[in-house]
Design an enzyme around this catalytic site. Structure first.
Site, mmCIF file in Angstrom:
data_model
loop_
_atom_site.group_PDB
_atom_site.id
_atom_site.type_symbol
_atom_site.label_atom_id
_atom_site.label_comp_id
_atom_site.label_asym_id
_atom_site.label_seq_id
_atom_site.Cartn_x
_atom_site.Cartn_y
_atom_site.Cartn_z
ATOM 1 N N GLY B 41 0.826 -1.197 0.000
ATOM 2 C CA GLY B 41 0.000 0.000 0.000
ATOM 3 C C GLY B 41 0.861 1.248 0.000
ATOM 4 O O GLY B 41 1.890 1.317 0.685
ATOM 5 N N GLY B 43 -0.781 4.453 0.108
ATOM 6 C CA GLY B 43 -1.587 5.598 0.499
ATOM 7 C C GLY B 43 -0.807 6.406 1.523
ATOM 8 O O GLY B 43 0.405 6.248 1.657
ATOM 9 N N ALA B 45 -0.640 6.110 4.656
ATOM 10 C CA ALA B 45 0.013 5.260 5.649
ATOM 11 C C ALA B 45 1.219 4.546 5.039
ATOM 12 O O ALA B 45 2.292 4.508 5.651
ATOM 13 C CB ALA B 45 -0.986 4.247 6.204
ATOM 14 N N GLY B 46 1.059 4.001 3.837
ATOM 15 C CA GLY B 46 2.126 3.221 3.237
ATOM 16 C C GLY B 46 3.278 4.071 2.714
ATOM 17 O O GLY B 46 4.448 3.783 2.995
ATOM 18 N N SER B 285 -17.621 16.657 0.772
ATOM 19 C CA SER B 285 -16.871 16.735 2.025
ATOM 20 C C SER B 285 -17.675 17.268 3.202
ATOM 21 O O SER B 285 -18.507 18.158 3.080
ATOM 22 C CB SER B 285 -15.669 17.645 1.820
ATOM 23 O OG SER B 285 -15.117 17.972 3.060
ATOM 24 N N ARG B 338 -20.658 12.255 12.234
ATOM 25 C CA ARG B 338 -21.216 11.650 11.030
ATOM 26 C C ARG B 338 -22.314 10.643 11.297
ATOM 27 O O ARG B 338 -23.330 10.627 10.609
ATOM 28 C CB ARG B 338 -20.092 10.951 10.272
ATOM 29 C CG ARG B 338 -19.132 11.962 9.751
ATOM 30 C CD ARG B 338 -17.951 11.327 9.097
ATOM 31 N NE ARG B 338 -17.132 12.422 8.558
ATOM 32 C CZ ARG B 338 -15.972 12.253 7.967
ATOM 33 N NH1 ARG B 338 -15.470 11.047 7.838
ATOM 34 N NH2 ARG B 338 -15.315 13.283 7.506
ATOM 35 N N HIS B 430 -18.444 4.973 3.715
ATOM 36 C CA HIS B 430 -17.331 5.867 3.480
ATOM 37 C C HIS B 430 -16.012 5.362 4.061
ATOM 38 O O HIS B 430 -14.956 5.514 3.477
ATOM 39 C CB HIS B 430 -17.679 7.207 4.112
ATOM 40 C CG HIS B 430 -16.591 8.214 4.048
ATOM 41 N ND1 HIS B 430 -16.050 8.600 2.846
ATOM 42 C CD2 HIS B 430 -15.934 8.901 4.999
ATOM 43 C CE1 HIS B 430 -15.109 9.498 3.084
ATOM 44 N NE2 HIS B 430 -15.001 9.689 4.369
ATOM 45 N N GLU B 454 -5.939 2.951 7.468
ATOM 46 C CA GLU B 454 -7.321 2.484 7.570
ATOM 47 C C GLU B 454 -7.397 0.965 7.716
ATOM 48 O O GLU B 454 -8.399 0.427 8.180
ATOM 49 C CB GLU B 454 -8.122 2.954 6.349
ATOM 50 C CG GLU B 454 -9.623 2.799 6.533
ATOM 51 C CD GLU B 454 -10.456 3.396 5.400
ATOM 52 O OE1 GLU B 454 -9.940 4.271 4.678
ATOM 53 O OE2 GLU B 454 -11.615 2.970 5.245
HETATM 54 C C1 LIG Z 1 -13.895 10.259 -0.706
HETATM 55 C C2 LIG Z 1 -13.156 10.202 0.586
HETATM 56 C C3 LIG Z 1 -12.887 11.375 1.278
HETATM 57 C C4 LIG Z 1 -12.194 11.352 2.484
HETATM 58 N N1 LIG Z 1 -11.936 12.529 3.122
HETATM 59 C C5 LIG Z 1 -11.222 12.520 4.263
HETATM 60 C C6 LIG Z 1 -10.875 13.724 4.917
HETATM 61 O O1 LIG Z 1 -11.216 14.823 4.472
HETATM 62 N N2 LIG Z 1 -10.123 13.662 6.033
HETATM 63 C C7 LIG Z 1 -9.713 12.482 6.538
HETATM 64 O O2 LIG Z 1 -9.017 12.501 7.529
HETATM 65 N N3 LIG Z 1 -10.027 11.324 5.945
HETATM 66 C C8 LIG Z 1 -10.760 11.307 4.817
HETATM 67 N N4 LIG Z 1 -11.071 10.123 4.214
HETATM 68 C C9 LIG Z 1 -10.542 8.867 4.739
HETATM 69 C C10 LIG Z 1 -9.097 8.701 4.334
HETATM 70 O O3 LIG Z 1 -8.888 9.235 3.066
HETATM 71 C C11 LIG Z 1 -8.646 7.273 4.288
HETATM 72 O O4 LIG Z 1 -9.061 6.612 5.405
HETATM 73 C C12 LIG Z 1 -7.146 7.196 4.243
HETATM 74 O O5 LIG Z 1 -6.652 7.984 3.213
HETATM 75 C C13 LIG Z 1 -6.688 5.766 4.082
HETATM 76 O O6 LIG Z 1 -5.297 5.769 3.833
HETATM 77 P P1 LIG Z 1 -4.495 4.437 3.766
HETATM 78 O O7 LIG Z 1 -3.093 4.821 3.475
HETATM 79 O O8 LIG Z 1 -4.757 3.636 4.939
HETATM 80 O O9 LIG Z 1 -5.116 3.635 2.539
HETATM 81 P P2 LIG Z 1 -5.310 3.995 0.998
HETATM 82 O O10 LIG Z 1 -4.969 5.373 0.690
HETATM 83 O O11 LIG Z 1 -6.654 3.499 0.611
HETATM 84 O O12 LIG Z 1 -4.222 3.120 0.272
HETATM 85 C C14 LIG Z 1 -4.340 1.757 0.116
HETATM 86 C C15 LIG Z 1 -3.132 1.293 -0.635
HETATM 87 O O13 LIG Z 1 -3.052 -0.096 -0.576
HETATM 88 C C16 LIG Z 1 -2.840 -0.648 -1.829
HETATM 89 N N5 LIG Z 1 -3.421 -1.977 -1.801
HETATM 90 C C17 LIG Z 1 -4.612 -2.380 -1.306
HETATM 91 N N6 LIG Z 1 -4.741 -3.700 -1.428
HETATM 92 C C18 LIG Z 1 -3.615 -4.154 -1.984
HETATM 93 C C19 LIG Z 1 -3.149 -5.429 -2.346
HETATM 94 N N7 LIG Z 1 -3.859 -6.510 -2.151
HETATM 95 N N8 LIG Z 1 -1.940 -5.512 -2.928
HETATM 96 C C20 LIG Z 1 -1.186 -4.417 -3.154
HETATM 97 N N9 LIG Z 1 -1.572 -3.200 -2.794
HETATM 98 C C21 LIG Z 1 -2.774 -3.070 -2.232
HETATM 99 C C22 LIG Z 1 -3.437 0.311 -2.778
HETATM 100 O O14 LIG Z 1 -2.813 0.201 -4.025
HETATM 101 C C23 LIG Z 1 -3.122 1.626 -2.111
HETATM 102 O O15 LIG Z 1 -1.822 2.028 -2.469
HETATM 103 C C24 LIG Z 1 -11.773 10.128 3.014
HETATM 104 C C25 LIG Z 1 -12.035 8.952 2.328
HETATM 105 C C26 LIG Z 1 -12.734 8.971 1.141
HETATM 106 C C27 LIG Z 1 -13.024 7.688 0.446
#
Ligand SMILES: Cc1cc2nc3c(=O)[nH]c(=O)nc-3n(C[C@H](O)[C@H](O)[C@H](O)COP(=O)(O)OP(=O)(O)OC[C@H]3O[C@@H](n4cnc5c(N)ncnc54)[C@H](O)[C@@H]3O)c2cc1C
Ligand code: HEM
Ligand code: SF4
Ligand code: FES
Lengths: 249, 667, 224
Positions: B41, B43, B45-46, B285, B338, B430, B454
């Site tokens: 990942g 995102g 976090a990653g 938002s 929410r 969401h 997440e």
């Molecule tokens: C529309 C929307 C608006 C939001 N707005 C806000 C906000 O304003 N403020 C806030 O704090 N939060 C907000 N959130 C929540 C927040 O964006 C997410 O919870 C957060 O960004 C998650 O980050 P993450 O790094 O955990 O995962 P993600 O950013 O979802 O990244 C997941 C990563 O994992 C990879 N991945 C997944 N499965 C696999 C696999 N099997 N093999 C290889 N790679 C994989 C993907 O390629 C990706 O790189 C929002 C969410 C959404 C959907």
């Protein structure tokens, strides 16, 4: 709505592709373009045929993954719109729609409408960052005031989603708009200042290495860019480049 | 299997993290070069973790399924990121951010984790600004803030409605820098298919190259999952099409506990469903609730008129509108959390006040904000006695500067101009608060396997406050896991490179290949999407905004039947050794069908209402969620046993030493 | 490209100023033009400028062609259906073609006059309106007039039309090129760019038009 689709089919990177014709019916004008493609693929799968491969993810115009050249225009006929944000209400019943992948030597086709844009990543890797450690031992955020006007301009440049429509639409397949957006963002902020010369030289060098064409300022990129990235950024990058070329040792 | 030890450090709340950092084991820089870490990942976090590990000297391999790390779904986050900077001098503090988060989460999160999150929050902003993230600023050149739901201070930093994009691009640039140095090897268009355990420790993954279809083995001393949330189990959600629960689910199947799976967040302000063909929902938002007022008509006849188009909502008289959030929750008004806002919308729509054809929409109205801003702006510009039109125009400009891209997005999708007429919105799935169970070090119960962002369950309890997920993702990646991983890796300095030519890797690889073959050879007729849609329908109806025992029970058996049908009747075209998006989907949907079942099981087990989990049987007379702290103040951590509905429950009791458990009140 | 392009624009202005003298009729015009021609071939400052011009044309051409070749390679497979008119001007997409036309014209043009002036057998002007000259002058004036005189050159009409047509090509080249050069040099400003664009359009119409009128004027006045 009933539509005729002419779609580029190409089984793999080294295979020669061609346009194929498909028909879809009962398309709602409120559907997004990609939902229309979903309908087509559903139909193809049920008919035991190979569905059309295309890139997409967020479907809300921000990830930059979707990339279709629709009726001779990158992301279709509407301005400021990605393919996923295009809705079928922009077409008429009975229309014939041409759908092709981005075409550029630096974006080789993977399959059908899906292309490899990792050249963009490599350009950013060449210098599209501020070399700051991820330690958190930085100074307080408000210790670096940035004039609102510059902050806003930097933000506007930073909204580039890296979709590649600028390259796809450019008659020269030039990546100047994309590269200039990052160069500009960092050139406009004090944080980016220490590395500004090296950055622009390296990023431009990488851009050329990737096989993108040269900018001849046709302005097509700015028109087709879904995020409205301005040509001012290209001028700024030219300035940065000239300056860096003259001053670098 | 190990028992649940949350490894919360000793000391008072404010000292825990500092103490822990001081006493944690470290790996010396020379040894870090001999240690490999895999991150699934990219995102927030990653990417942030990958960049930080690389910076510290570890060798990193990062994976994402998109064509570039920059496209992880964090890119779509709109509204903002919280931090206890107290730049607005409105009484914010680390404690207050901690308290708001615990309370917002309806007292179902761990105090120590949440406090740490609040502590490091301020650093995040410093870090991002240093990287060149262009946050919004005021005319003095300093950072601007806005408010989000469930709080009474302005602590949210933002970059228009594209905060996630700007933060992710910041993390992506840090990651890119390490890639160019060769410290991170990036694997785009790769999907993690399984984790590999050797002697009970996680030692690598099996990945599929999505372009060539090749199955690859990757060994590492530790594996970090940062694979995002599983909201797409509902088919329709604000997540990206590719967002999936598979990485976490694979880990779960290999022994990692899945915590609080039923805690899903239904976001109150999304663009309503318009038809059966719908493939995803779009968020508007939460920041819009700073300025937008939510209402439905007071009288059914007006509802009718608006639905059939004979009346424009903007023409309905003020006294005929029911600003129901302001009515029910006078002190927080439109900015209630929410879960509360979503349920209130559902309540009105269930009563028949929904304002669109499907009866599932309420208004989010900016007209008073536009006028208010217009008036101020007129004063600023020195226009005496401005006309309505002038004020409207100036007000629109102010609103455009704040939320322009959201309004555009709305208009593109609905073909309605939200500056002129109120937006129509409805709740949609969401975010998932649940996720892999992790201890204070963010390690799952499987040694060497970590989960961040997440994909873990850690900080948001039963309901996440707005702008806190971005904060958590970056906190985990930049400031927590780079330290805490040392505790485990300190034992690995002599291990040497992980050999992938072992029976464990072989078995895992074979399982992956067999499963793929299974999909491709299933001689069914029905495309994957149809199964996904049907699963989503079950989940939304029976494990969505409101749940009850009977519904959950029937959901479990329906899902089981659907799963059986899926394996019998699914049609996956194409081959394994090629770019094959349908095959990717098949694997993910198959996992969702198991995860969905576990979610129902968890929801059934939790005989209380809290946060996003609303059991109809447990509510106050006013229809508010009724918690049961005596019996349910725990984290439900589920162990896989072969059948999701028969998963084994482990409880981590939640101990509250610093806050008093109260009925949440936003009145 | 930008710098040489703009320099060539300057050259065009200088060259036009000289050529406009062809509108002055009679012996006065003849003397003034030939003196100007002599000045242009002998003055050291002008020499430098002219070498700069040759260099610019050469560099501009070579670089332009190299870039155009690279640009073609950057898109090996063309679009089956493309609609570039939706986002860019025709001139901007055809700079290389237009430039090549211009180059072809420059070659023709130079062999017509410049080569004559330098190496050709050219009549000599001995006397001006005020009597005998101190020193005889090469009579380029007569050569030019003769070139566009149907009585002396059977291809005069074709020549006049060709010259006029070449100016159309230059006009299109500059329609895009003038403002483009500023952008290439990094000049883009919300306040000034509209001015530059306006000036560019005016320049690209007025200068080639004036150039084009000269051969037509010479042809038609002498044909009548
Ligand atoms: C529309 C929307 C608006 C939001 N707005 C806000 C906000 O304003 N403020 C806030 O704090 N939060 C907000 N959130 C929540 C927040 O964006 C997410 O919870 C957060 O960004 C998650 O980050 P993450 O790094 O955990 O995962 P993600 O950013 O979802 O990244 C997941 C990563 O994992 C990879 N991945 C997944 N499965 C696999 C696999 N099997 N093999 C290889 N790679 C994989 C993907 O390629 C990706 O790189 C929002 C969410 C959404 C959907
Ligand atoms: C009188 C002669 C000429 C003048 C005044 C002229 C002027 C210009 C100008 C101002 C530009 C824009 C430069 C920029 O955007 O950076 C330009 C571009 C260009 N010119 Fe010329 N030019 C002339 C002759 C030629 C010739 C002979 C060629 C050769 C084939 C040529 C080929 C090109 C090409 C390909 C471009 C586009 C490339 C680019 O914009 O980077 N030009 N010209
Ligand atoms: S500049 Fe515009 S068109 Fe080009 S990659 Fe960025 S967003 Fe896409
Ligand atoms: S799918 Fe993300 S921008 Fe279109």
């Amino acid at each position: 709505m009933n539509l005729t689709l002419k779609i580029w089919r190409q089984a793999g990177p080294s295979v020669i592709g061609k346009m194929e014709t498909y028909k879809v019916s009962d398309i709602s004008p409120d559907m997004s373009f990609l939902e229309m493609m979903d309908v087509l693929n559903d139909q193809l799968i049920r008919d035991g045929k190979d569905p059309v491969a295309f890139d997409h993810d967020c479907r809300e115009g921000i990830c930059g993954m979707c990339s279709m050249y629709i009726n001779g225009q990158a992301h279709g006929p509407n301005r400021g719109t990605t393919t996923c944000q295009l809705h079928m209400r922009s077409f008429k019943d009975g229309d014939t729609i041409y759908i092709e992948p981005w075409r550029a030597a630096a974006f080789p086709v993977i399959k059908d409408l899906s292309v490899d844009r990792s050249s963009f990543d490599r350009i950013i890797q060449a210098g599209g960052y501020v070399s700051v450690n991820t330690s958190g031992n930085t100074q307080d955020a408000n210790a670096i005031p940035v004039p609102k006007e510059n902050a806003d301009k930097a933000f506007d440049a930073a909204t580039c989603i890296g979709c590649g429509a600028c390259v796809a639409t450019c008659t020269n397949s030039s990546a100047m708009l994309f590269v200039s957006a990052k160069v500009s963002q960092l050139a406009l902020l004090p944080q980016g200042d220490p590395e500004r010369e090296l950055r622009v030289l390296r990023m431009v060098e990488q851009m050329d290495k990737e096989g993108f064409g040269n900018c001849s300022n046709t302005g097509a990129c700015e028109v087709e860019c879904p995020k409205g990235i301005s040509l001012e950024n290209i001028a700024r990058m030219n300035r940065e480049y000239l300056r860096a070329s003259v001053t670098s040792e | 299997m190990a028992t649940l030890n949350s490894r919360i450090p000793e000391g008072s709340l404010g000292e825990k993290w500092t103490n822990h950092k001081n006493s944690i084991r470290l790996v010396n820089p020379a040894n870090k070069r001999n240690i490999d870490i895999i991150i699934v990942g990219t995102g927030l976090a990653g990417s942030s973790a990958a960049a930080s590990f690389a910076e510290m000297g570890y060798n990193v391999k990062a994976f994402c399924f998109q064509d570039s790390p920059r496209r992880a779904h964090s890119i779509a986050a709109q509204g903002g990121i919280n931090a206890a900077k107290n730049y607005q001098n409105d009484g914010d503090s680390t404690y207050r951010l901690f308290y708001d988060t615990i309370k917002g989460g309806d007292y179902r999160s761990r105090e120590a984790n949440v406090y740490r999150l609040a502590e490091v929050s301020a650093n995040i902003i410093d870090q991002c600004v240093a990287q060149g993230v262009p946050f919004a600023r005021d005319y003095g050149g300093l950072l601007d803030n806005r408010s989000f739901g469930g709080v009474l201070v302005s602590r949210t930093f933002y970059a228009k409605g594209q905060t996630g994009q700007q933060l992710l691009l910041g993390a992506y640039s840090a990651l890119s820098r390490q890639i160019s140095k060769g410290k991170v090897q990036m694997y785009n268009r790769h999907e993690m298919m399984d984790v590999v355990l050797v002697d009970g420790q996680c030692r690598g993954i099996i990945a599929r190259n999505l372009v060539t279809g090749e199955i690859e083995r990757h060994g590492a001393h530790a594996v970090v999952l940062a694979s995002g949330g599983y909201g797409n189990v509902f088919y329709l959600s604000t997540n990206a099409m590719g967002s999936n629960g598979s990485a976490a689910w694979k880990a779960h199947r290999k022994g990692a506990y899945f915590a609080n799976p039923c805690f899903t967040q239904i976001h109150p302000t999304c663009i309503p469903v318009s038809g059966d063909y719908q493939s995803k929902l779009t968020l508007m938002s939460e920041s819009l609730r700073n300025d937008g007022r939510i209402w439905v008509p007071k009288k059914k006849e007006h509802v009718e008129a608006i639905r059939n188009g004979s009346m424009r909502p903007e023409n309905l008289a003020e006294e005929d509108r029911d600003y129901y959030l302001e009515r029910r929750y006078p002190s927080f008004g439109n900015l209630v959390p929410r879960d509360v806002a979503s349920r209130a919308a559902k309540e009105r729509c269930d009563e028949g006040f929904g304002v669109n054809k499907t009866g599932e929409a309420v208004f989010l109205d900016f007209s008073s904000a536009i006028m208010r801003y217009g008036k101020t702006e007129a004063n600023v510009q020195g226009v005496k006695n401005p006309s309505e039109a002038q004020m409207q125009k100036m007000g629109e400009d102010v609103v455009r500067a704040k939320y322009g891209n959201l309004f555009e997005m709305y208009e593109k999708i609905t073909d309605d101009n939200p500056y002129q007429t109120p937006m129509k919105i409805y709740p949609a799935v969401h975010y998932t608060m649940g996720g892999l169970w992790v201890d204070y070090n963010l390690m799952t119960n499987v040694p060497g396997l970590y989960a961040t962002g997440e994909s873990n369950f850690s900080d948001h309890g039963a309901n996440r406050l707005g702008a806190s997920a971005l904060m958590q993702g970056l906190a985990d990646g930049y400031f927590v896991i780079p330290y805490t991983v040392g505790e485990y890796l300190a034992d690995d300095i002599r291990t040497g490179p992980i050999n992938t030519n072992t029976p464990e890797f072989e078995v895992a690889e074979k399982e992956v290949k067999d499963r793929i073959k299974g999909f491709l050879n299933s001689n069914g007729k029905t495309p994957v999407d149809e199964f996904h849609r049907r699963l989503g329908r079950i989940m939304w109806d029976k494990c969505g905004m409101a749940r009850n025992e009977q519904g959950l029970k029937s959901a479990i058996s329906e899902i089981q039947a659907l799963r059986e049908e899926f394996y019998r009747d699914v049609k996956v075209p194409g081959r394994a050794e090629e770019f094959n998006p349908e095959l990717e989907k098949a694997g993910r949907v198959a996992d969702f069908m198991e995860l969905g079942e576990l979610m129902c099981r968890d929801a059934l087990e939790r005989n209380e209402s809290c946060g996003g989990h609303f059991r109809e049987e447990y509510q106050t007379e006013e229809g508010e969620a009724l918690r049961d702290d005596e019996n349910y103040a725990y984290v439900a951590a589920w162990e896989y046993t072969g059948m999701p509905a028969e998963a084994k429950l482990h409880k981590e009791e939640l101990v509250f030493e610093n806050v008093e458990l109260k009925q949440r009140s936003y009145k | 490209m930008g710098a040489t392009g703009l320099f060539l624009c300057l050259f065009l202005v200088g060259h036009l100023a000289g050529n406009l003298q062809l509108f002055i009729g009679g012996a006065e015009g003849q003397l003034q033009f030939n003196e100007y021609a002599k000045f242009m071939t002998t003055n050291p400052a002008v020499k430098i400028l002219s070498y700069l011009t040759y260099f610019s044309i050469l560099f501009h051409t070579v670089d332009g062609i190299l870039l155009a070749v690279e640009n073609r390679k950057a898109r090996p497979v063309k679009y089956a259906y493309n609609k570039p008119s939706a986002n860019s001007s025709w001139a901007s997409r055809n700079m290389a073609v237009l430039g090549t036309l211009v180059l072809a014209f420059i070659v023709v043009h130079m062999s017509n006059f410049w080569a004559q002036m330098h190496w050709g057998e050219i009549p000599v002007q001995i006397s001006g309106p005020d009597g005998t000259l101190d020193e005889p002058l090469k009579d380029l004036h007569t050569v030019v007039l003769g070139f566009f005189n149907p009585a002396e050159n059977s291809l005069a009409l074709a020549a006049a039309l060709l010259y006029a047509f070449a100016m159309v090509a230059i006009a299109f080249h500059l329609w895009h090129g003038f403002q483009s050069a500023w952008q290439s040099l990094g000049v883009n400003h919300p306040r000034y760019t509209p001015l530059i664009k306006g000036a560019g359009k005016a320049f690209s119409v007025v200068i080639p038009a004036l150039f084009a009128i000269i051969p037509l004027y010479l042809y038609f006045t002498q044909a009548a």
